[in-house]
Design a protein around this motif. Structure first.
Motif, short mmCIF file in Angstrom:
data_model
loop_
_atom_site.label_atom_id
_atom_site.label_comp_id
_atom_site.label_asym_id
_atom_site.label_seq_id
_atom_site.Cartn_x
_atom_site.Cartn_y
_atom_site.Cartn_z
N ILE A 321 0.84 -1.21 0.00
CA ILE A 321 0.00 0.00 0.00
C ILE A 321 0.87 1.25 0.00
O ILE A 321 0.62 2.20 -0.75
N PHE A 322 1.91 1.25 0.82
CA PHE A 322 2.80 2.40 0.88
C PHE A 322 3.44 2.67 -0.49
O PHE A 322 3.44 3.81 -0.98
N GLN A 323 4.01 1.64 -1.10
CA GLN A 323 4.70 1.83 -2.38
C GLN A 323 3.76 2.30 -3.47
O GLN A 323 4.10 3.17 -4.28
N ALA A 324 2.55 1.72 -3.53
CA ALA A 324 1.60 2.10 -4.56
C ALA A 324 1.25 3.59 -4.47
O ALA A 324 1.25 4.31 -5.47
N LEU A 325 0.95 4.05 -3.26
CA LEU A 325 0.57 5.46 -3.09
C LEU A 325 1.78 6.38 -3.17
O LEU A 325 1.69 7.51 -3.68
N HIS A 326 2.91 5.93 -2.64
CA HIS A 326 4.14 6.71 -2.70
C HIS A 326 4.51 7.02 -4.14
O HIS A 326 4.86 8.17 -4.49
N GLN A 327 4.41 6.02 -5.02
CA GLN A 327 4.73 6.22 -6.43
C GLN A 327 3.71 7.14 -7.10
O GLN A 327 4.06 7.97 -7.94
N ALA A 328 2.44 6.97 -6.74
CA ALA A 328 1.40 7.83 -7.34
C ALA A 328 1.66 9.29 -7.00
O ALA A 328 1.60 10.16 -7.88
N LEU A 329 1.94 9.57 -5.73
CA LEU A 329 2.15 10.95 -5.31
C LEU A 329 3.47 11.50 -5.83
O LEU A 329 3.61 12.70 -6.06
#
Length: 598
Positions: A321-329
Motif C-alpha cells: 500500500i505504501f509503495q503504490a501510493l508513494h509512487q502515485a504521489l
C-alpha cells in the motif's frame, strides 16, 4: 448464584447489544444482506431518524418460504457452512446474528420471494420468542425488511438514542459508505418520504467518479488521482486526494478491503507514510481506496461489527500500500496528471492545478551561509540552466507561439525577489522559488543518498537501551531491520539492547530513542519507517539551507531553468514541509477579477 442457562430471548437481546447500537446499525446489517443476496437495486426508507421506521427493499435472490422463519433464528446463515469457509469469508455478513438480534428489539416484518417461486411470503416478529408461520404476500423477486419501533421493549436503550436529525445523519453515513463500496448497485434513500438521493448503477470509471462526486463532493474528485496497481494477488485502486486537497480532520478517508469498509491502524499508517513528504503539518489526506486480496489472507472475524480486520502478512500489506501510493504521489508534478501509463490509469477527471491555500506563505530568508556564496541558480544547476530552446524564454512572442509551451510556461519576471511570475497556456503561474528549489534539492539529495548507500560509523562508547522483554526478543529475532538502515543493535540481556553502530547521517541524533520508536512501530504495525524519516529530515534541512533564498534576484534564464527542473522533479508540487510550490490562475479567473465580459 448458581449457574443457569439464559433464556433464548435474553440471549438475543444481549447479542443485539453488540449488533444493534442505533438505527444506523440496523441499516448497515440489512444493506449488507441485500448486497450478499446479489441485489442490483436497493431502496431505503427511513422515518423519524429510524426510530419509527426502517425499511430496506432489494431485488436480490430472495428467501424461500421454508427458510423465512429460520432466517430469524440465531446463527442461521446461508453464507458459510464450515471452518474452512469461515477462514476465507467473501461475503459481508456471515454470523447469522443480525436479523434475530434486530427482531428481538423491534417489531419486524420479513417479506421475500425467491427466484423460482410463484408468490412471495412474509413472517413477522414482535420482540418475543414467538414467530408466526409464513403467510402469502404479494412481492416481487427479492426481499423487504421492515423494522418499526426500534427498542420499544428496551426503553433504557431507546433513551440513549439522539435526536432524529443526529440518528438520520448516522444512517446517511452508512448508506454513503455502502454506496461507495458497490458502484454496480443502484441506491435510493428517502427520509420522511422525501427523496434524499437516487444513485443509478455505475458501470464505468467515469460513472463511478460521478457517484463519488455526489457522495464526497466534486472538489475531491477534481483534485484527486485515480490509482490502480497490482502485484500478485494484491490490488489497490481508487482515488487519492492531491496533497493540496488535504483536510483539517480525517473525515474523508474511506478504505475498503474486499468490498468491506474497515478502519485499520496498519492501513492508516501506510497511507500516512506515503503522504509524509508532501503533506503540510497537522493536515490529513483524503482518499477512497479499494484493496483486494485473497480472502484467506485476511481475517474479518475479529470484531462484532466487522469493522476491523487482521492481515496474515501485515508487513507485506503495509509495504504494498505504501509503495503504490508513494509512487502515485511522486508522479504529481506540473503538467503530469498521471504518473506512468504502466502502473496508473488516467485520472477520473483531469486534476486541476493546485489551488491557493491559506498556508501558502513564503519563507523568509534564513540567515545561514550554506551555499549562499553561489550567486545564481544557474551556478547551482548549470546543466539545467544551459538547456536551450524550450528551457529558455523565447526572444519574441512569435517564437513562443512556434514552440509548444511547457506546463509551467515561461518566466516573465520576479515579484519582490520571492515569487516567479510565468505565463503558460492556461494563464498565469505563480511560483515560490525558495520552496520549489528546496524540493528539487531535497529530491536530489535523497537520490544521491540512495545511490551511495547508507554509511555507518561505530560508536566510541556503545549505548545501552532498556526495553521490554518482548521488544528485546523482537530486536534479536529480526536484526536485519536495523542493519539495513546502518544500525548495529545486539541483545545484551533479557530487557537490554546495546547500540554499537549508527548511520553517519544520524551521528548526533538520540540513537536510544530512535531504536525504542522503531521497536514500538514494529510491534504496532509490523513495519517501521522511523529511521528513514529521521535521515530524510536531515536531508530536508540540508536542502532548505542550500536552496535559493528569498530576495535573490534571478535572470530569466535562471527562472526558466528552475521551472524546467520543477517539471521533471518528483513531488515538486509541494516543498519538503508540504506547502504548495506553485499556483495556477486561469485566464477566466483573471477575467473575473477585472469584471471582463460582465
Amino acid at each position: 448464584m448458581s449457574i443457569r442457562l439464559l433464556p433464548p430471548q435474553l440471549i438475543n437481546q444481549i447479542a443485539a447489544g453488540e449488533v444493534v447500537e442505533r438505527p444506523a446499525s440496523v441499516i448497515k446489517e440489512l444493506l449488507e444482506n441485500s448486497l450478499d443476496a446479489g441485489a442490483r437495486q436497493i431502496e431505503i426508507d427511513v422515518e423519524q431518524g429510524g426510530k419509527r421506521l426502517l425499511r430496506v427493499r432489494d431485488d436480490g435472490t430472495g428467501i424461500p418460504r421454508d427458510e423465512l422463519a429460520l432466517a430469524l433464528s440465531r446463527h442461521a446463515t446461508s453464507k458459510i457452512a464450515s471452518l474452512e469457509e469461515l477462514e476465507q469469508v467473501a461475503s459481508l455478513g456471515f454470523r447469522g446474528e443480525a436479523l434475530p438480534s434486530i427482531a428481538s428489539v423491534s417489531r419486524l416484518s420479513l417479506s421475500s420471494r425467491a427466484l423460482d417461486a410463484d408468490t412471495g411470503w412474509t413472517v413477522e416478529a414482535d420482540g418475543s420468542e414467538r414467530i408466526e408461520a409464513p403467510r402469502p404476500a404479494a412481492h416481487p423477486v427479492g426481499t423487504s425488511v421492515e423494522v418499526r419501533e426500534l427498542f420499544f421493549n428496551t426503553p433504557a436503550r431507546r433513551k440513549f438514542l439522539r435526536t432524529d436529525t443526529t440518528e438520520y445523519k448516522h444512517i446517511e453515513d452508512v448508506v454513503r459508505r455502502l454506496a461507495m463500496s458497490r458502484f454496480s448497485v443502484g441506491l435510493t434513500l428517502r427520509h420522511n418520504r422525501k427523496q434524499v438521493f437516487r444513485l443509478p448503477p455505475a458501470g464505468t470509471q467515469e460513472e463511478a467518479a460521478r457517484r463519488l462526486a455526489r457522495l464526497c463532493g466534486a472538489p475531491f474528485v477534481d483534485h484527486s488521482l485515480y490509482v490502480s496497481q497490482q502485484t500478485g494477488e494484491l490490488r489497490l485502486s481508487g482515488w487519492v486526494g492531491l496533497p493540496t486537497f488535504s483536510r483539517s480532520q480525517a473525515d474523508l478517508q474511506y478504505f475498503f478491503v474486499n468490498g468491506r469498509m474497515v478502519r485499520d491502524k496498519l492501513i492508516t499508517h501506510a497511507v500516512r507514510q506515503a503522504y509524509q513528504d508532501v503533506l503540510y503539518h497537522g493536515r490529513h489526506p483524503a482518499y477512497v481506496l479499494y484493496f483486494e486480496l485473497d480472502p484467506a489472507l485476511v481475517d474479518v472475524n475479529v470484531h462484532p461489527a466487522k469493522s476491523e480486520v487482521r492481515f496474515r502478512d501485515s508487513r507485506a500489506i503495509h509495504g504494498f500500500i505504501f509503495q503504490a501510493l508513494h509512487q502515485a504521489l511522486a508522479g504529481v508534478r506540473p503538467g503530469q496528471g498521471q504518473p506512468g501509463e504502466a502502473a496508473f490509469a488516467a485520472p477520473a477527471r483531469e486534476p486541476a492545478a493546485p489551488s491557493p491555500a491559506p498556508t501558502a506563505r513564503h519563507q523568509q530568508a534564513i540567515p545561514l551561509q550554506a551555499l549562499e556564496q553561489v550567486a545564481t541558480y544557474a551556478a547551482l544547476h548549470p546543466a539545467a540552466a544551459s538547456v536551450s530552446g524550450a528551457a529558455a524564454m523565447p526572444e519574441t512572442v512569435a517564437d513562443a507561439d512556434a514552440v509548444e509551451t511547457p506546463p509551467l510556461g515561461y518566466a516573465l519576471g520576479q515579484l519582490h525577489g520571492i515569487y516567479i511570475l510565468s505565463q503558460n497556456a492556461r494563464g498565469l503561474v505563480l511560483v515560490d522559488m525558495h520552496a520549489a528549489h528546496e524540493r528539487i534539492t531535497y529530491e536530489r539529495l535523497k537520490t544521491a543518498h540512495a545511490e551511495t548507500g547508507i554509511r555507518s560509523q561505530p560508536l566510541l562508547v556503545p549505548v545501552t537501551v532498556s526495553v521490554s522483554e518482548r521488544e528485546a526478543a523482537l530486536a534479536e529475532s529480526d536484526p536485519g531491520v536495523f542493519r539495513e538502515l546502518g544500525f548495529e543493535v545486539d541483545r545484551l540481556g533479557p530487557e537490554q539492547l546495546v547500540i554499537r553502530q549508527v548511520p553517519t547521517l544520524l551521528a548526533g541524533a538520540d540513537a536510544a530513542a530512535l531504536v525504542r520508536d522503531v521497536l514500538s512501530d514494529l510491534l504496532e504495525h509490523g513495519v517501521s519507517t522511523r529511521l528513514r524519516e529521521a535521515m530524510n529530515d536531515i536531508l530536508s534541512t540540508l536542502a532548505c539551507h542550500g536552496s535559493v533564498r528569498a530576495n535573490r534576484q534571478l535572470t530569466l534564464a535562471e527562472m526558466n531553468a528552475l521551472l524546467r527542473d520543477m517539471e521533471h522533479t518528483e513531488r515538486s508540487g509541494q516543498c519538503n514541509h508540504g506547502r504548495p510550490t506553485w499556483v495556477q490562475f486561469s485566464l477566466a479567473e483573471l477575467d473575473r477579477l477585472f469584471l471582463r465580459g460582465q
